[in-house]
Design an enzyme around this catalytic site. Structure first.
Site, PDB file in Angstrom:
ATOM      1  N   CYS A 154       0.814  -1.224   0.000  1.00  0.00           N
ATOM      2  CA  CYS A 154       0.000   0.000   0.000  1.00  0.00           C
ATOM      3  C   CYS A 154       0.844   1.269   0.000  1.00  0.00           C
ATOM      4  O   CYS A 154       0.319   2.363  -0.158  1.00  0.00           O
ATOM      5  CB  CYS A 154      -0.947   0.012   1.190  1.00  0.00           C
ATOM      6  SG  CYS A 154      -0.095   0.114   2.770  1.00  0.00           S
ATOM      7  N   CYS A 207      -2.393  -1.478   8.886  1.00  0.00           N
ATOM      8  CA  CYS A 207      -1.894  -0.248   9.503  1.00  0.00           C
ATOM      9  C   CYS A 207      -1.542  -0.483  10.972  1.00  0.00           C
ATOM     10  O   CYS A 207      -0.508  -0.014  11.453  1.00  0.00           O
ATOM     11  CB  CYS A 207      -2.938   0.863   9.387  1.00  0.00           C
ATOM     12  SG  CYS A 207      -3.292   1.321   7.683  1.00  0.00           S
TER      13      CYS A 207
END
Length: 159
Positions: free
Chosen positions: A59, A128
């Site tokens: 990402c 994350c």
């Protein structure tokens, strides 16, 4: 680097944008995104500062987390710089809040699942919180290496 401005924050709140309205961010993520805690850097050359730099190639998120540890082994300061989405910034911000005041061993017990739960991250954003856990571990490993550099060097030579 830690925030994208008013337009980005408005997109986070509304959940609009490329992902569509169904994938809006939880208020906890928006809070840490709009008001990130502990943004900045510490002196990476200081013996009592550990620096962790981690990234997610899939990402493009990159997270730097630093901790300052006192003579009793307690984390007295933490800073971060993150290039990434709102969830990555929020995870970094929360991680710095959580490590402060903890001992090195206590901070190592912080898990990505705890971060994800606190921020109410959707499954698509769990990476994350994993990055934040990895950054904590990397920063503490760097700190420990600085405390006993001869021990680490001899272990590496043995392998």
């Amino acid at each position: 680097m830690a925030a994208l401005g008013r337009a980005g924050a408005a997109l986070l709140r509304s959940g609009r944008g490329a992902a569509g309205p169904a994938l809006g961010y939880h208020k906890n993520v928006v809070d840490h995104y709009e008001n990130p805690r502990n943004v900045g850097s510490l002196d990476r050359n200081a013996k009592n500062v550990g620096t962790g730099l981690v990234g997610a190639p899939a990402c493009g998120d990159v997270m730097k987390l630093q901790v300052e540890v006192d003579e009793n082994g307690r984390i007295v300061e933490a800073r971060f710089k993150t290039f990434g989405c709102g969830s990555a910034i929020a995870s970094s911000s929360l991680a710095t809040e959580w490590v402060k005041g903890k001992t090195v061993d206590e901070a190592l017990k912080i898990k990505n699942t705890d971060i994800a739960k606190e921020l109410c991250l959707p499954p698509v954003k769990l990476h994350c919180s994993m990055l934040a856990e990895d950054a904590i571990k990397a920063a503490l490993a760097d700190y420990k290496l600085k405390q006993h550099p001869k021990k680490e060097e001899s272990e590496q030579k043995a392998n």
